[in-house]
Each structure stands twice: as C-alpha cells, then as structure tokens.
Design a protein around this motif. Structure first.
Motif, mmCIF file in Angstrom:
data_model
loop_
_atom_site.group_PDB
_atom_site.id
_atom_site.type_symbol
_atom_site.label_atom_id
_atom_site.label_comp_id
_atom_site.label_asym_id
_atom_site.label_seq_id
_atom_site.Cartn_x
_atom_site.Cartn_y
_atom_site.Cartn_z
ATOM 1 N N PRO A 65 0.799 -1.231 0.000
ATOM 2 C CA PRO A 65 0.000 0.000 0.000
ATOM 3 C C PRO A 65 0.835 1.286 0.000
ATOM 4 O O PRO A 65 0.318 2.346 -0.351
ATOM 5 C CB PRO A 65 -0.838 -0.120 1.286
ATOM 6 N N VAL A 66 2.098 1.200 0.410
ATOM 7 C CA VAL A 66 2.948 2.402 0.435
ATOM 8 C C VAL A 66 4.075 2.298 -0.590
ATOM 9 O O VAL A 66 5.100 2.963 -0.466
ATOM 10 C CB VAL A 66 3.525 2.663 1.848
ATOM 11 N N SER A 67 3.889 1.484 -1.613
ATOM 12 C CA SER A 67 4.928 1.342 -2.634
ATOM 13 C C SER A 67 5.183 2.667 -3.344
ATOM 14 O O SER A 67 6.325 2.971 -3.721
ATOM 15 C CB SER A 67 4.553 0.254 -3.646
ATOM 16 N N GLY A 68 4.139 3.485 -3.514
ATOM 17 C CA GLY A 68 4.332 4.801 -4.132
ATOM 18 C C GLY A 68 5.176 5.710 -3.267
ATOM 19 O O GLY A 68 6.011 6.476 -3.774
ATOM 20 N N VAL A 69 4.971 5.642 -1.959
ATOM 21 C CA VAL A 69 5.781 6.439 -1.028
ATOM 22 C C VAL A 69 7.237 5.997 -1.091
ATOM 23 O O VAL A 69 8.157 6.832 -1.122
ATOM 24 C CB VAL A 69 5.244 6.298 0.415
ATOM 25 N N ILE A 70 7.456 4.686 -1.156
ATOM 26 C CA ILE A 70 8.827 4.175 -1.239
ATOM 27 C C ILE A 70 9.486 4.618 -2.538
ATOM 28 O O ILE A 70 10.674 4.978 -2.553
ATOM 29 C CB ILE A 70 8.831 2.635 -1.099
ATOM 30 N N SER A 71 8.732 4.648 -3.633
ATOM 31 C CA SER A 71 9.288 5.120 -4.907
ATOM 32 C C SER A 71 9.709 6.581 -4.814
ATOM 33 O O SER A 71 10.771 6.974 -5.321
ATOM 34 C CB SER A 71 8.258 4.942 -6.028
ATOM 35 N N LYS A 72 8.893 7.385 -4.139
ATOM 36 C CA LYS A 72 9.241 8.803 -3.968
ATOM 37 C C LYS A 72 10.454 8.961 -3.058
ATOM 38 O O LYS A 72 11.296 9.839 -3.273
ATOM 39 C CB LYS A 72 8.047 9.575 -3.418
ATOM 40 N N LEU A 73 10.574 8.088 -2.063
ATOM 41 C CA LEU A 73 11.749 8.126 -1.195
ATOM 42 C C LEU A 73 13.005 7.738 -1.983
ATOM 43 O O LEU A 73 14.074 8.313 -1.770
ATOM 44 C CB LEU A 73 11.550 7.190 -0.007
ATOM 45 N N GLN A 74 12.869 6.771 -2.890
ATOM 46 C CA GLN A 74 13.999 6.416 -3.757
ATOM 47 C C GLN A 74 14.439 7.626 -4.574
ATOM 48 O O GLN A 74 15.640 7.906 -4.694
ATOM 49 C CB GLN A 74 13.603 5.271 -4.676
ATOM 50 N N GLU A 75 13.467 8.368 -5.122
ATOM 51 C CA GLU A 75 13.793 9.568 -5.893
ATOM 52 C C GLU A 75 14.477 10.608 -5.014
ATOM 53 O O GLU A 75 15.450 11.260 -5.440
ATOM 54 C CB GLU A 75 12.521 10.148 -6.498
ATOM 55 N N PHE A 76 13.982 10.769 -3.794
ATOM 56 C CA PHE A 76 14.596 11.723 -2.863
ATOM 57 C C PHE A 76 16.043 11.328 -2.564
ATOM 58 O O PHE A 76 16.953 12.176 -2.603
ATOM 59 C CB PHE A 76 13.789 11.781 -1.568
ATOM 60 N N LEU A 77 16.278 10.052 -2.296
ATOM 61 C CA LEU A 77 17.629 9.596 -1.973
ATOM 62 C C LEU A 77 18.563 9.716 -3.178
ATOM 63 O O LEU A 77 19.727 10.091 -3.028
ATOM 64 C CB LEU A 77 17.591 8.163 -1.455
ATOM 65 N N ASP A 78 18.048 9.417 -4.356
ATOM 66 C CA ASP A 78 18.859 9.593 -5.568
ATOM 67 C C ASP A 78 19.254 11.062 -5.718
ATOM 68 O O ASP A 78 20.389 11.377 -6.125
ATOM 69 C CB ASP A 78 18.078 9.135 -6.799
ATOM 70 N N GLY A 79 18.330 11.959 -5.383
ATOM 71 C CA GLY A 79 18.624 13.386 -5.447
ATOM 72 C C GLY A 79 19.678 13.800 -4.434
ATOM 73 O O GLY A 79 20.529 14.668 -4.734
ATOM 74 N N GLU A 80 19.640 13.205 -3.260
ATOM 75 C CA GLU A 80 20.658 13.498 -2.245
ATOM 76 C C GLU A 80 22.041 13.077 -2.719
ATOM 77 O O GLU A 80 23.032 13.781 -2.491
ATOM 78 C CB GLU A 80 20.306 12.784 -0.930
ATOM 79 N N VAL A 81 22.103 11.939 -3.381
ATOM 80 C CA VAL A 81 23.385 11.478 -3.928
ATOM 81 C C VAL A 81 23.858 12.421 -5.032
ATOM 82 O O VAL A 81 25.029 12.828 -5.078
ATOM 83 C CB VAL A 81 23.260 10.034 -4.455
ATOM 84 N N ALA A 82 22.947 12.791 -5.921
ATOM 85 C CA ALA A 82 23.303 13.677 -7.028
ATOM 86 C C ALA A 82 23.786 15.035 -6.533
ATOM 87 O O ALA A 82 24.645 15.673 -7.158
ATOM 88 C CB ALA A 82 22.102 13.855 -7.959
ATOM 89 N N ALA A 83 23.242 15.475 -5.382
ATOM 90 C CA ALA A 83 23.618 16.775 -4.823
ATOM 91 C C ALA A 83 24.900 16.702 -3.999
ATOM 92 O O ALA A 83 25.365 17.724 -3.477
ATOM 93 C CB ALA A 83 22.482 17.316 -3.960
ATOM 94 N N GLY A 84 25.467 15.498 -3.861
ATOM 95 C CA GLY A 84 26.710 15.338 -3.123
ATOM 96 C C GLY A 84 26.544 15.176 -1.632
ATOM 97 O O GLY A 84 27.536 15.120 -0.905
ATOM 98 N N ARG A 85 25.297 15.092 -1.165
ATOM 99 C CA ARG A 85 25.083 14.940 0.273
ATOM 100 C C ARG A 85 25.124 13.479 0.700
ATOM 101 O O ARG A 85 25.605 13.154 1.781
ATOM 102 C CB ARG A 85 23.745 15.575 0.679
ATOM 103 N N GLY A 86 24.591 12.597 -0.137
ATOM 104 C CA GLY A 86 24.555 11.186 0.202
ATOM 105 C C GLY A 86 23.596 10.900 1.335
ATOM 106 O O GLY A 86 22.847 11.781 1.787
ATOM 107 N N TYR A 87 23.627 9.653 1.804
ATOM 108 C CA TYR A 87 22.765 9.273 2.924
ATOM 109 C C TYR A 87 23.323 8.009 3.571
ATOM 110 O O TYR A 87 24.157 7.301 3.004
ATOM 111 C CB TYR A 87 21.320 9.051 2.463
ATOM 112 N N LEU A 88 22.843 7.750 4.769
ATOM 113 C CA LEU A 88 23.202 6.568 5.540
ATOM 114 C C LEU A 88 21.918 5.872 5.985
ATOM 115 O O LEU A 88 20.903 6.522 6.186
ATOM 116 C CB LEU A 88 24.015 6.956 6.778
#
Length: 234
Positions: A28-51
């Motif tokens: 039921p929250v697969s769409g939310v997870i997809s948006k989180l994937q996009e957010f994390l990809d953006g963090e990587v692209a911006a040089g911030r990364g994530y843990l």
C-alpha cells in the motif's frame, strides 16, 4: 514491490533485501517508497549522500514478518559515516567507541539477564532470532541527525507496525522514549514494555532497572512462544 500501476517492478538495490512477506505488507505504500527512492537519488546527485548504505536501508525487513517476536523501535540511523547498519541502535562491528545509548542498553542487558556485553555494537544476533530492530526513519544525511524526518519514512514504518499488530502474537513491543511510546496506539492489543530512552540524557530517569529483556521473554512465554536468547556473540 509494485509500481504505481500495481504491476510487479524490478527491485532496486534499495528494496532488494525486503522479504516477500514484508513486500506484500508494504504494497500500500509502494508509491511512497518510490518517492523516497527519488529523494535519496537526489541526495546522492547533490553530493550529500545518505546513511546507511543503500543495501542496508531496509535491512530490518529482511526476515519474514511471520517470524517477528519482538519489536524494538528506534528513531533514525546514527549519522556517523560507517556507523549505521539498518538495525535500530546497532552499529557496524568496527565502530569504536560503541554509541552511548547502545552502551546503556548493554548495561541494562547485563543487569537484567546477566548477558556480558560484547566489544562491538552489531545486534544481528537479535535480528536473526525475530527481534525487529526498526528505526522510525530509515535514512539520514551524514552528520545531520534527524535530517530525513517527515520525508515519508514515517508512513512506511507506520504501515509496518500496523501489519505486525494486525498479524497478532506471539509479539511484544519494546518502546524507549517519547517518540517510540507515541506509537503505542498503533499496536492495539500487542503487549508493550516502555520506559525513557537509553540516551545518557535520560537513562537514569527510568531506563536502568526497567528489565525490558526479561519482561519481553516473560511475555513471549505467556503467549506460548520461545524466549529470546539475548546473548550477543563476541
């Protein structure tokens, strides 16, 4: 997981570790997870990364939902590089010193059930026995605690908690601190053991002496389930 149309999608590295039972529960929250994937990809692209590392983000969901006997809820991953491993309160075996909150957990572990604390902070031995070590927020920007709150993770982990409550026992929840205790209404009839957080700022106000490990085992036994061996191999 499924895509926005409900079709099966190829798992990304982010979601590949999710057990099929959990994948179904989180659909039921697969769409939310997809948006989180996009957010994390953006963090990587911006040089911030994530843990933590991408493959460990959903590590708490690697064991089947049906095997979970104890739920321990944390807040968000440790923000230190190399520290978080996708399990709440745990850190990579190489991390020194052990985080103070985890060290306080170890002190209570020794006092409560006589377990000698290991020299490392890897709690995989608990996870392997059906202890779900679930952070409320699954990622963080390096060096910035709490930086990924209100990005969507709370919706994902709330869905997981509801799934456990709907599944029913044998199950007991251990909630440390106000943030975790606020989740108690989601758990319905699931037995709850709660106290202040093991942080050095609060542990002396009721965490020490709360006996969460022996109480969790007593609850499991009363539900006809085997207790947890809280030993952590060195």
């Amino acid at each position: 997981m499924t895509d926005a149309r409900g079709a099966e999608s190829t798992p990304s590295v982010l979601t590949r570790s999710i057990d099929p039972e959990w994948a179904s529960a989180l659909r039921p929250v697969s769409g939310v997870i997809s948006k989180l994937q996009e957010f994390l990809d953006g963090e990587v692209a911006a040089g911030r990364g994530y843990l933590p590392a991408e493959e460990n983000v959903f590590r708490a969901f690697a064991a089947p939902l049906s095997r979970v006997r104890v739920l321990i809820v944390g807040q968000d991953p440790y923000p230190g590089l190399g520290h978080p491993i996708g399990l709440s309160f745990a850190v990579d075996r190489a991390v020194r010193p052990i985080p103070r909150s985890l060290w306080n957990i170890y002190k209570e572990l020794r006092s409560d059930v006589g377990v000698t604390p290991p020299s490392h902070g890897d709690l995989s031995a608990w996870s392997d026995q059906g202890v779900m070590l679930l952070n409320r927020v699954l990622t963080v920007e390096p060096g910035k605690s709490g930086s990924h709150r209100r990005k969507g993770w709370e919706t994902v982990t709330a869905t997981a908690i509801h799934a456990l409550a709907d599944r029913g026992g044998p199950l007991v929840a251990i909630l440390w601190g106000k943030d975790a205790i606020s989740l108690e209404p989601m758990l319905g009839s699931v037995p709850v053991i709660k106290s202040v957080h093991p942080s050095p700022l609060s542990a002396g106000g009721g965490f020490f002496g709360s006996h969460p490990f022996s109480r969790a085992n007593a609850s499991l036994l009363s539900q006809g389930a085997s207790p947890i061996d809280w030993t952590i191999p060195a």
